[in-house]
Motif scaffolding. Sequence first.
Motif, PDB file in Angstrom:
ATOM      1  N   LYS A   1     -59.345 -49.643  47.262  1.00 58.45           N
ATOM      2  CA  LYS A   1     -60.626 -48.962  47.193  1.00 58.45           C
ATOM      3  C   LYS A   1     -60.468 -47.443  47.219  1.00 58.45           C
ATOM      4  O   LYS A   1     -61.089 -46.728  46.430  1.00 58.45           O
ATOM      5  CB  LYS A   1     -61.534 -49.425  48.333  1.00 58.45           C
ATOM      6  N   ASP A   2     -59.624 -46.937  48.112  1.00 58.74           N
ATOM      7  CA  ASP A   2     -59.428 -45.485  48.202  1.00 58.74           C
ATOM      8  C   ASP A   2     -58.822 -44.920  46.919  1.00 58.74           C
ATOM      9  O   ASP A   2     -59.231 -43.875  46.429  1.00 58.74           O
ATOM     10  CB  ASP A   2     -58.504 -45.126  49.382  1.00 58.74           C
ATOM     11  N   GLN A   3     -57.836 -45.666  46.394  1.00 55.93           N
ATOM     12  CA  GLN A   3     -57.176 -45.250  45.145  1.00 55.93           C
ATOM     13  C   GLN A   3     -58.201 -45.242  43.998  1.00 55.93           C
ATOM     14  O   GLN A   3     -58.242 -44.317  43.198  1.00 55.93           O
ATOM     15  CB  GLN A   3     -56.011 -46.213  44.858  1.00 55.93           C
ATOM     16  N   LEU A   4     -59.064 -46.272  43.967  1.00 55.48           N
ATOM     17  CA  LEU A   4     -60.100 -46.357  42.941  1.00 55.48           C
ATOM     18  C   LEU A   4     -61.062 -45.169  43.048  1.00 55.48           C
ATOM     19  O   LEU A   4     -61.376 -44.516  42.046  1.00 55.48           O
ATOM     20  CB  LEU A   4     -60.858 -47.679  43.093  1.00 55.48           C
ATOM     21  N   ASP A   5     -61.516 -44.873  44.265  1.00 52.63           N
ATOM     22  CA  ASP A   5     -62.443 -43.748  44.469  1.00 52.63           C
ATOM     23  C   ASP A   5     -61.799 -42.434  44.052  1.00 52.63           C
ATOM     24  O   ASP A   5     -62.421 -41.594  43.405  1.00 52.63           O
ATOM     25  CB  ASP A   5     -62.871 -43.661  45.949  1.00 52.63           C
ATOM     26  N   LYS A   6     -60.525 -42.281  44.420  1.00 56.88           N
ATOM     27  CA  LYS A   6     -59.790 -41.066  44.078  1.00 56.88           C
ATOM     28  C   LYS A   6     -59.689 -40.897  42.558  1.00 56.88           C
ATOM     29  O   LYS A   6     -59.911 -39.813  42.014  1.00 56.88           O
ATOM     30  CB  LYS A   6     -58.386 -41.129  44.699  1.00 56.88           C
ATOM     31  N   LEU A   7     -59.401 -42.014  41.864  1.00 55.22           N
ATOM     32  CA  LEU A   7     -59.229 -41.945  40.414  1.00 55.22           C
ATOM     33  C   LEU A   7     -60.561 -41.714  39.701  1.00 55.22           C
ATOM     34  O   LEU A   7     -60.624 -40.969  38.728  1.00 55.22           O
ATOM     35  CB  LEU A   7     -58.559 -43.222  39.894  1.00 55.22           C
ATOM     36  N   LEU A   8     -61.636 -42.357  40.198  1.00 56.44           N
ATOM     37  CA  LEU A   8     -62.952 -42.136  39.600  1.00 56.44           C
ATOM     38  C   LEU A   8     -63.323 -40.660  39.699  1.00 56.44           C
ATOM     39  O   LEU A   8     -63.856 -40.062  38.762  1.00 56.44           O
ATOM     40  CB  LEU A   8     -64.010 -42.998  40.299  1.00 56.44           C
ATOM     41  N   ASN A   9     -62.981 -40.062  40.840  1.00 58.12           N
ATOM     42  CA  ASN A   9     -63.240 -38.648  41.048  1.00 58.12           C
ATOM     43  C   ASN A   9     -62.359 -37.793  40.125  1.00 58.12           C
ATOM     44  O   ASN A   9     -62.840 -36.865  39.475  1.00 58.12           O
ATOM     45  CB  ASN A   9     -62.993 -38.322  42.532  1.00 58.12           C
ATOM     46  N   LEU A  10     -61.083 -38.168  40.044  1.00 59.15           N
ATOM     47  CA  LEU A  10     -60.137 -37.419  39.201  1.00 59.15           C
ATOM     48  C   LEU A  10     -60.604 -37.375  37.747  1.00 59.15           C
ATOM     49  O   LEU A  10     -60.538 -36.328  37.093  1.00 59.15           O
ATOM     50  CB  LEU A  10     -58.735 -38.056  39.283  1.00 59.15           C
ATOM     51  N   VAL A  11     -61.077 -38.517  37.224  1.00 63.93           N
ATOM     52  CA  VAL A  11     -61.482 -38.548  35.814  1.00 63.93           C
ATOM     53  C   VAL A  11     -62.976 -38.246  35.631  1.00 63.93           C
ATOM     54  O   VAL A  11     -63.494 -38.280  34.525  1.00 63.93           O
ATOM     55  CB  VAL A  11     -61.116 -39.900  35.131  1.00 63.93           C
ATOM     56  N   GLY A  12     -63.654 -37.940  36.740  1.00 64.16           N
ATOM     57  CA  GLY A  12     -65.047 -37.499  36.675  1.00 64.16           C
ATOM     58  C   GLY A  12     -66.028 -38.588  36.300  1.00 64.16           C
ATOM     59  O   GLY A  12     -66.993 -38.344  35.571  1.00 64.16           O
ATOM     60  N   LEU A  13     -65.800 -39.815  36.778  1.00 60.34           N
ATOM     61  CA  LEU A  13     -66.686 -40.927  36.399  1.00 60.34           C
ATOM     62  C   LEU A  13     -67.259 -41.675  37.604  1.00 60.34           C
ATOM     63  O   LEU A  13     -67.663 -42.835  37.472  1.00 60.34           O
ATOM     64  CB  LEU A  13     -65.927 -41.909  35.500  1.00 60.34           C
ATOM     65  N   THR A  14     -67.318 -40.999  38.744  1.00 61.67           N
ATOM     66  CA  THR A  14     -67.830 -41.664  39.944  1.00 61.67           C
ATOM     67  C   THR A  14     -69.233 -42.225  39.714  1.00 61.67           C
ATOM     68  O   THR A  14     -69.535 -43.347  40.118  1.00 61.67           O
ATOM     69  CB  THR A  14     -67.836 -40.669  41.119  1.00 61.67           C
ATOM     70  N   ASP A  15     -70.078 -41.476  39.000  1.00 60.02           N
ATOM     71  CA  ASP A  15     -71.463 -41.922  38.782  1.00 60.02           C
ATOM     72  C   ASP A  15     -71.564 -42.996  37.699  1.00 60.02           C
ATOM     73  O   ASP A  15     -72.641 -43.544  37.465  1.00 60.02           O
ATOM     74  CB  ASP A  15     -72.356 -40.722  38.443  1.00 60.02           C
ATOM     75  N   LYS A  16     -70.463 -43.314  37.023  1.00 62.59           N
ATOM     76  CA  LYS A  16     -70.488 -44.337  35.957  1.00 62.59           C
ATOM     77  C   LYS A  16     -69.751 -45.596  36.379  1.00 62.59           C
ATOM     78  O   LYS A  16     -69.480 -46.464  35.546  1.00 62.59           O
ATOM     79  CB  LYS A  16     -69.813 -43.781  34.693  1.00 62.59           C
ATOM     80  N   ARG A  17     -69.432 -45.721  37.651  1.00 59.07           N
ATOM     81  CA  ARG A  17     -68.541 -46.815  38.069  1.00 59.07           C
ATOM     82  C   ARG A  17     -69.096 -48.201  37.768  1.00 59.07           C
ATOM     83  O   ARG A  17     -68.337 -49.136  37.557  1.00 59.07           O
ATOM     84  CB  ARG A  17     -68.167 -46.677  39.551  1.00 59.07           C
ATOM     85  N   HIS A  18     -70.411 -48.335  37.708  1.00 52.80           N
ATOM     86  CA  HIS A  18     -70.992 -49.658  37.433  1.00 52.80           C
ATOM     87  C   HIS A  18     -71.429 -49.821  35.978  1.00 52.80           C
ATOM     88  O   HIS A  18     -72.033 -50.827  35.621  1.00 52.80           O
ATOM     89  CB  HIS A  18     -72.168 -49.912  38.379  1.00 52.80           C
ATOM     90  N   SER A  19     -71.130 -48.825  35.135  1.00 55.49           N
ATOM     91  CA  SER A  19     -71.492 -48.922  33.716  1.00 55.49           C
ATOM     92  C   SER A  19     -70.489 -49.784  32.958  1.00 55.49           C
ATOM     93  O   SER A  19     -69.355 -49.972  33.386  1.00 55.49           O
ATOM     94  CB  SER A  19     -71.511 -47.528  33.074  1.00 55.49           C
ATOM     95  N   LYS A  20     -70.932 -50.281  31.815  1.00 56.04           N
ATOM     96  CA  LYS A  20     -70.056 -51.023  30.913  1.00 56.04           C
ATOM     97  C   LYS A  20     -69.517 -50.052  29.848  1.00 56.04           C
ATOM     98  O   LYS A  20     -70.186 -49.051  29.534  1.00 56.04           O
ATOM     99  CB  LYS A  20     -70.841 -52.142  30.203  1.00 56.04           C
ATOM    100  N   PRO A  21     -68.344 -50.342  29.286  1.00 53.97           N
ATOM    101  CA  PRO A  21     -67.764 -49.439  28.281  1.00 53.97           C
ATOM    102  C   PRO A  21     -68.741 -49.054  27.159  1.00 53.97           C
ATOM    103  O   PRO A  21     -68.749 -47.909  26.718  1.00 53.97           O
ATOM    104  CB  PRO A  21     -66.585 -50.240  27.730  1.00 53.97           C
ATOM    105  N   SER A  22     -69.582 -50.020  26.729  1.00 52.01           N
ATOM    106  CA  SER A  22     -70.498 -49.729  25.611  1.00 52.01           C
ATOM    107  C   SER A  22     -71.537 -48.666  25.972  1.00 52.01           C
ATOM    108  O   SER A  22     -72.176 -48.088  25.098  1.00 52.01           O
ATOM    109  CB  SER A  22     -71.216 -51.011  25.176  1.00 52.01           C
ATOM    110  N   GLN A  23     -71.705 -48.418  27.287  1.00 53.83           N
ATOM    111  CA  GLN A  23     -72.675 -47.394  27.713  1.00 53.83           C
ATOM    112  C   GLN A  23     -72.028 -46.014  27.835  1.00 53.83           C
ATOM    113  O   GLN A  23     -72.673 -45.062  28.283  1.00 53.83           O
ATOM    114  CB  GLN A  23     -73.283 -47.802  29.066  1.00 53.83           C
ATOM    115  N   LEU A  24     -70.743 -45.933  27.471  1.00 54.28           N
ATOM    116  CA  LEU A  24     -70.008 -44.674  27.641  1.00 54.28           C
ATOM    117  C   LEU A  24     -69.644 -44.071  26.291  1.00 54.28           C
ATOM    118  O   LEU A  24     -69.508 -44.781  25.292  1.00 54.28           O
ATOM    119  CB  LEU A  24     -68.702 -44.936  28.415  1.00 54.28           C
ATOM    120  N   SER A  25     -69.436 -42.750  26.281  1.00 55.22           N
ATOM    121  CA  SER A  25     -68.921 -42.074  25.086  1.00 55.22           C
ATOM    122  C   SER A  25     -67.428 -42.399  24.941  1.00 55.22           C
ATOM    123  O   SER A  25     -66.800 -42.919  25.880  1.00 55.22           O
ATOM    124  CB  SER A  25     -69.098 -40.564  25.233  1.00 55.22           C
TER     125      SER A  25
END
Length: 223
Positions: A122-146
Motif C-alpha cells: 500500500k505504501d509503495q502504491l501511494d508513493k508511486l501514484l504520487n510520483l506519477v501524479g495520478l493519486t486522484d485517478k487511482r479508481h479510474s479505468k484506463p479508458s477514462q485517461l489520456s
Amino acid sequence: MKQVITIKNVRKEYQNGGVNTEVIKGVSLDINKGEFVSIMGPSGSGKSTLLYLMGGLENCTEGTIEINGKPIEKMNDTDESKMRRKDIGFVFQFFNLIPHLTVEENIILPIIIDGGKPKKYKDQLDKLLNLVGLTDKRHSKPSQLSGGQQQRVAIARALINDPEIILADEPIGNLDSKTGETIMNLFRRINLEEGKTIIQVTHSEESAAYGNRIVNVLDGLLV
Ligand code: ADP
Ligand code: MG
C-alpha cells in the motif's frame, strides 16, 4: 562503477518458415548502475530485439547477457522469471494496461500475479501514484485517461517491485510531443531521484537526448 547489464558478442536470429534472419549481428555493451541510456536507430534496425534480449524476453542465438553479473542463459526458469519481475521493469509503446482494471489495480497487478499480498504494498502504491501524479485517478479505468496518463500508470506498474532497471521500448512513440516531454521528464526524475538505471529505445533524437548516453544502432550493429 557497478555494471548492471553486460552484453557480450550477442547475435540474434529469428526463424520464420525455415528462413533465418540475423537481426543482431554481434553487439557488446556495458551498462552501469544509474545510467540513463538511449538506444537510437531507425525502424527495423534491431532496437526492440536488443531490449527484449536484455530483459530475457528473447533468447540470444550466440553470446551472453549478464544481469548483475549473472548470465541470463544460465538461470533456471524460476530465477529467470524472478529476475524479470524483481530486477527489471518494462514500459512499452502501447502501455499494455488491462482495460477492466482500475489504475491502482493495474499498478499492483505484478504483485498479484506473483501471489503477493497487495496490502503489503500500500505504501509503495501511494508513493508511486504520487510520483506519477495520478493519486486522484487511482479508481479510474484506463479508458477514462489520456495517453500520457495511461503511460504514467504503466511506469508506476514497472516500478511496483522496486526494480533496479527500467527497460522502455519507444515509451513516447504513441504520444504527442508535449505529453512526450512530460513522460521523458518523469523518466529523468526516476533516474535521478530514484536512482533507477534506465534504458530506452527510440528512433527520435529529441527523446534520445534525455539519456546521458546515446548508443546508435544500425542494421543490427552498434555504430
Ligand atoms: P526496431 O525496434 O529497431 O524497429 P526490431 O528489433 O523490432 O527493430 O526488428 C528488427 C528486425 O527483426 C526487423 O527486420 C523485424 O522485421 C525483424 N523481427 C522482429 N521481430 C521478429 C520476429 N519475432 N520474427 C521475425 N523477425 C522479426
Ligand atoms: Mg521497435
